[in-house]
Design a protein around this motif. Structure first.
Motif, PDB file in Angstrom:
ATOM      1  N   ARG A  40       0.837  -1.202   0.000  1.00  0.00           N
ATOM      2  CA  ARG A  40       0.000   0.000   0.000  1.00  0.00           C
ATOM      3  C   ARG A  40       0.876   1.258   0.000  1.00  0.00           C
ATOM      4  O   ARG A  40       0.616   2.211  -0.727  1.00  0.00           O
ATOM      5  CB  ARG A  40      -0.921  -0.011   1.215  1.00  0.00           C
ATOM      6  CG  ARG A  40      -1.921   1.161   1.213  1.00  0.00           C
ATOM      7  CD  ARG A  40      -2.941   1.054   2.336  1.00  0.00           C
ATOM      8  NE  ARG A  40      -2.320   1.166   3.645  1.00  0.00           N
ATOM      9  CZ  ARG A  40      -2.123   0.153   4.472  1.00  0.00           C
ATOM     10  NH1 ARG A  40      -2.480  -1.069   4.124  1.00  0.00           N
ATOM     11  NH2 ARG A  40      -1.555   0.344   5.655  1.00  0.00           N
ATOM     12  N   LEU A  41       1.926   1.243   0.820  1.00  0.00           N
ATOM     13  CA  LEU A  41       2.841   2.391   0.853  1.00  0.00           C
ATOM     14  C   LEU A  41       3.543   2.568  -0.478  1.00  0.00           C
ATOM     15  O   LEU A  41       3.756   3.695  -0.948  1.00  0.00           O
ATOM     16  CB  LEU A  41       3.871   2.205   1.979  1.00  0.00           C
ATOM     17  CG  LEU A  41       3.328   2.274   3.407  1.00  0.00           C
ATOM     18  CD1 LEU A  41       4.446   1.964   4.407  1.00  0.00           C
ATOM     19  CD2 LEU A  41       2.734   3.651   3.703  1.00  0.00           C
ATOM     20  N   SER A  42       3.941   1.429  -1.090  1.00  0.00           N
ATOM     21  CA  SER A  42       4.596   1.503  -2.386  1.00  0.00           C
ATOM     22  C   SER A  42       3.670   2.088  -3.433  1.00  0.00           C
ATOM     23  O   SER A  42       4.074   2.916  -4.264  1.00  0.00           O
ATOM     24  CB  SER A  42       5.059   0.104  -2.812  1.00  0.00           C
ATOM     25  OG  SER A  42       5.622   0.132  -4.102  1.00  0.00           O
ATOM     26  N   LEU A  43       2.400   1.679  -3.392  1.00  0.00           N
ATOM     27  CA  LEU A  43       1.431   2.203  -4.343  1.00  0.00           C
ATOM     28  C   LEU A  43       1.204   3.694  -4.119  1.00  0.00           C
ATOM     29  O   LEU A  43       1.137   4.481  -5.068  1.00  0.00           O
ATOM     30  CB  LEU A  43       0.117   1.430  -4.191  1.00  0.00           C
ATOM     31  CG  LEU A  43      -1.025   1.873  -5.130  1.00  0.00           C
ATOM     32  CD1 LEU A  43      -0.614   1.699  -6.587  1.00  0.00           C
ATOM     33  CD2 LEU A  43      -2.295   1.082  -4.817  1.00  0.00           C
ATOM     34  N   GLU A  44       1.108   4.105  -2.851  1.00  0.00           N
ATOM     35  CA  GLU A  44       0.926   5.526  -2.544  1.00  0.00           C
ATOM     36  C   GLU A  44       2.135   6.331  -3.015  1.00  0.00           C
ATOM     37  O   GLU A  44       1.975   7.457  -3.513  1.00  0.00           O
ATOM     38  CB  GLU A  44       0.723   5.709  -1.036  1.00  0.00           C
ATOM     39  CG  GLU A  44      -0.612   5.171  -0.531  1.00  0.00           C
ATOM     40  CD  GLU A  44      -0.725   5.294   0.982  1.00  0.00           C
ATOM     41  OE1 GLU A  44       0.259   5.731   1.623  1.00  0.00           O
ATOM     42  OE2 GLU A  44      -1.791   4.947   1.526  1.00  0.00           O
ATOM     43  N   TYR A  45       3.329   5.762  -2.861  1.00  0.00           N
ATOM     44  CA  TYR A  45       4.540   6.459  -3.285  1.00  0.00           C
ATOM     45  C   TYR A  45       4.547   6.633  -4.804  1.00  0.00           C
ATOM     46  O   TYR A  45       4.888   7.699  -5.323  1.00  0.00           O
ATOM     47  CB  TYR A  45       5.778   5.698  -2.819  1.00  0.00           C
ATOM     48  CG  TYR A  45       7.078   6.372  -3.182  1.00  0.00           C
ATOM     49  CD1 TYR A  45       7.424   7.594  -2.615  1.00  0.00           C
ATOM     50  CD2 TYR A  45       7.963   5.786  -4.077  1.00  0.00           C
ATOM     51  CE1 TYR A  45       8.611   8.226  -2.937  1.00  0.00           C
ATOM     52  CE2 TYR A  45       9.152   6.409  -4.411  1.00  0.00           C
ATOM     53  CZ  TYR A  45       9.477   7.630  -3.839  1.00  0.00           C
ATOM     54  OH  TYR A  45      10.655   8.253  -4.168  1.00  0.00           O
ATOM     55  N   GLU A  46       4.158   5.574  -5.520  1.00  0.00           N
ATOM     56  CA  GLU A  46       4.126   5.657  -6.972  1.00  0.00           C
ATOM     57  C   GLU A  46       3.083   6.666  -7.443  1.00  0.00           C
ATOM     58  O   GLU A  46       3.311   7.420  -8.399  1.00  0.00           O
ATOM     59  CB  GLU A  46       3.831   4.277  -7.563  1.00  0.00           C
ATOM     60  CG  GLU A  46       4.980   3.289  -7.392  1.00  0.00           C
ATOM     61  CD  GLU A  46       4.647   1.921  -7.958  1.00  0.00           C
ATOM     62  OE1 GLU A  46       3.579   1.809  -8.611  1.00  0.00           O
ATOM     63  OE2 GLU A  46       5.442   0.989  -7.774  1.00  0.00           O
ATOM     64  N   ILE A  47       1.943   6.695  -6.760  1.00  0.00           N
ATOM     65  CA  ILE A  47       0.918   7.689  -7.093  1.00  0.00           C
ATOM     66  C   ILE A  47       1.453   9.104  -6.830  1.00  0.00           C
ATOM     67  O   ILE A  47       1.229  10.035  -7.609  1.00  0.00           O
ATOM     68  CB  ILE A  47      -0.371   7.434  -6.287  1.00  0.00           C
ATOM     69  CG1 ILE A  47      -1.013   6.114  -6.720  1.00  0.00           C
ATOM     70  CG2 ILE A  47      -1.358   8.588  -6.453  1.00  0.00           C
ATOM     71  CD1 ILE A  47      -2.195   5.701  -5.865  1.00  0.00           C
ATOM     72  N   GLY A  48       2.194   9.230  -5.728  1.00  0.00           N
ATOM     73  CA  GLY A  48       2.800  10.522  -5.403  1.00  0.00           C
ATOM     74  C   GLY A  48       3.816  10.947  -6.444  1.00  0.00           C
ATOM     75  O   GLY A  48       3.910  12.134  -6.794  1.00  0.00           O
ATOM     76  N   ILE A  49       4.605   9.989  -6.948  1.00  0.00           N
ATOM     77  CA  ILE A  49       5.582  10.300  -7.995  1.00  0.00           C
ATOM     78  C   ILE A  49       4.886  10.840  -9.236  1.00  0.00           C
ATOM     79  O   ILE A  49       5.291  11.858  -9.821  1.00  0.00           O
ATOM     80  CB  ILE A  49       6.417   9.051  -8.344  1.00  0.00           C
ATOM     81  CG1 ILE A  49       7.368   8.703  -7.194  1.00  0.00           C
ATOM     82  CG2 ILE A  49       7.207   9.279  -9.628  1.00  0.00           C
ATOM     83  CD1 ILE A  49       8.156   7.426  -7.433  1.00  0.00           C
ATOM     84  N   GLU A  50       3.799  10.155  -9.654  1.00  0.00           N
ATOM     85  CA  GLU A  50       3.080  10.594 -10.845  1.00  0.00           C
ATOM     86  C   GLU A  50       2.450  11.968 -10.633  1.00  0.00           C
ATOM     87  O   GLU A  50       2.434  12.804 -11.540  1.00  0.00           O
ATOM     88  CB  GLU A  50       2.006   9.562 -11.214  1.00  0.00           C
ATOM     89  CG  GLU A  50       2.555   8.205 -11.619  1.00  0.00           C
ATOM     90  CD  GLU A  50       3.574   8.304 -12.745  1.00  0.00           C
ATOM     91  OE1 GLU A  50       3.356   9.103 -13.685  1.00  0.00           O
ATOM     92  OE2 GLU A  50       4.594   7.584 -12.685  1.00  0.00           O
ATOM     93  N   SER A  51       1.933  12.200  -9.431  1.00  0.00           N
ATOM     94  CA  SER A  51       1.360  13.516  -9.124  1.00  0.00           C
ATOM     95  C   SER A  51       2.437  14.595  -9.213  1.00  0.00           C
ATOM     96  O   SER A  51       2.208  15.679  -9.775  1.00  0.00           O
ATOM     97  CB  SER A  51       0.732  13.492  -7.734  1.00  0.00           C
ATOM     98  OG  SER A  51       0.301  14.789  -7.355  1.00  0.00           O
TER      99      SER A  51
END
Length: 426
Positions: free
Chosen positions: A10-21
């Motif tokens: 979940r943290l990894s997914l949130e981090y990847e979403i943050g990168i794209e943002s």
């Protein structure tokens, strides 16, 4: 174990979403999508990459944990640590620290304690409208703006006088604009913007100061103090060479009389982030060495840490000319990194006139500055802190000199073979 893996996913997914943002935000504010500062832990916004490379860096290296506000990618900051915040530090050096003429007048109040009538005249110039009905400029503010343009674009004295005369005719009757450069200088001189002309030996032997002040010939080489005509006749009263000296101590005192600047002069102690990164000269070993060797000096955070820079320039911008003029600049490193190198805070302290460079004799010209620096270290000077509303004893230390290698050799007095030997040992 499964819950732990799920949490990490979940943290990894949130981090990847943050990168794209982040990448979308950076792209929307980028002038060149192939040259965007990379905020990963290794690049630290110092290297520019394309979007694909930045995405890979952020995945493998992680983001710089101190990069909370995306100031390098278009975001505005509300904090004073930002270089492009709403305070305007990174946008315009005059945005936050543009001194109003009335504030400059108040800053020199102490200098007129024995001459209140002259101070009242200066205050009147700062408040008097440029012409009846004018709301944008006072007499003093108009002179300051025009002088800034003169310095910025290199107008000659004659052209500036002609410009003042023309503006005076264009403006309504009863305007307060001076009609000549001389009259304009008189108004600014009252603000303490003064310099000292010190005669020098044409062969760089001595300065005509202290025990040599009244001499007509150099005691070392015998050369006349005065300029020679084409027929080798002495022109009495026309100096052969001159040093322009701009005393730094009064300017340091004025910096502390400005409430906003005074507050920033302790930034290195009050607001600097200490996270192991070299972000400011206060993080450097030489700064910390001074703190260890002289704890009494370090205990007063308002004491100044200085550097001087020396190099030769050709003021006429002609490559075919060998004329060499040497300015000596002083930098105050107490200020935040986005301010200390701004034009407003880089002080011209010495101007060694040409046509020949001083070479290893530059120490002769540095003598007045060295005397003031010794005073600031050994004796200290009284200063008033407008931000804290108290007087204190101000001291200063010279930490560094900034030069290219030839000037470094001249400053160290070992140019030539001895200087090359020093470099080899380094």
């Amino acid at each position: 174990m499964d819950k732990e893996w799920m949490r990490k996913d979940r943290l990894s997914l949130e981090y990847e979403i943050g990168i794209e943002s982040f990448l979308q935000f950076a792209m929307s504010n980028a002038n060149d999508p192939n040259a965007i500062p990379c905020p990963c832990a290794r690049c630290g916004n110092l290297k520019k990459k394309n979007v694909q490379t930045i995405r890979a860096h952020l995945i493998y290296n992680g983001i710089d944990l101190t990069y909370h506000t995306w100031i390098w990618h278009g975001e505005r900051s509300m904090t004073v640590n930002s270089m492009n915040g709403t305070n305007g530090f990174g946008q315009d050096e005059h945005a936050s620290f543009a001194e109003e003429p009335i504030d400059m007048v108040h800053a020199v109040y102490d200098s007129y304690a024995e001459n209140p009538s002259q101070f009242n005249k200066l205050l009147e110039d700062a408040e008097k409208s440029l012409y009846p009905g004018c709301t944008k400029f006072t007499k003093l503010s108009a002179i300051m703006k025009l002088f800034n343009l003169k310095a910025k674009y290199g107008w000659s004295d004659n052209s500036f006088t002609d410009l003042l005369s023309l503006f005076r005719e264009m403006l309504p009757d009863d305007n307060e604009l001076p009609s000549s450069l001389y009259d304009a200088k008189k108004s600014l001189r009252a603000l303490g913007m003064e310099y000292v002309k010190i005669h020098a030996c044409p062969n760089d032997c001595i300065l005509y100061r202290k025990e040599y002040e009244d001499l007509a010939n150099c005691p070392t080489c015998g050369t006349s103090r005065w300029k020679l005509s084409n027929k080798s006749k002495v022109k009495e009263g026309v100096r052969a060479k001159v040093l322009w000296y701009f005393p730094p101590i009064p300017r340091f005192q004025k910096m502390f009389r400005d409430k906003t600047v005074s507050k920033e002069l302790t930034w290195h102690s009050d607001k600097r982030i200490c996270d192991g990164y070299l972000r400011h000269p206060a993080d450097a070993p030489s700064w910390k060495l001074v703190d260890r060797m002289w704890p009494d000096f370090a205990s007063e955070t308002r004491n100044l840490r200085l550097a001087i820079s020396a190099d030769g320039i050709n003021p006429h911008s002609l490559m075919s000319s060998s004329y060499s003029c040497w300015p000596i600049l002083m930098i105050t490193y107490n200020l935040p990194p986005w301010l200390c190198m701004k034009r407003k805070f880089v002080m011209l302290t010495l101007l060694i006139s040409g046509p020949r460079q001083p070479g290893n004799d530059i120490d002769v010209y540095l003598a007045p500055l060295v005397d003031d620096l010794k005073c600031l270290w050994d004796e200290c000077v009284e200063a008033y802190d407008a931000y804290r509303q108290e007087s204190f004893s101000l001291r200063a230390v010279l930490l560094w000199t900034i030069n290219d290698f030839p000037a470094y050799g001249n400053m160290s007095g070992c140019f030539g073979g001895a200087f090359r030997a020093c470099l080899e040992r380094l």
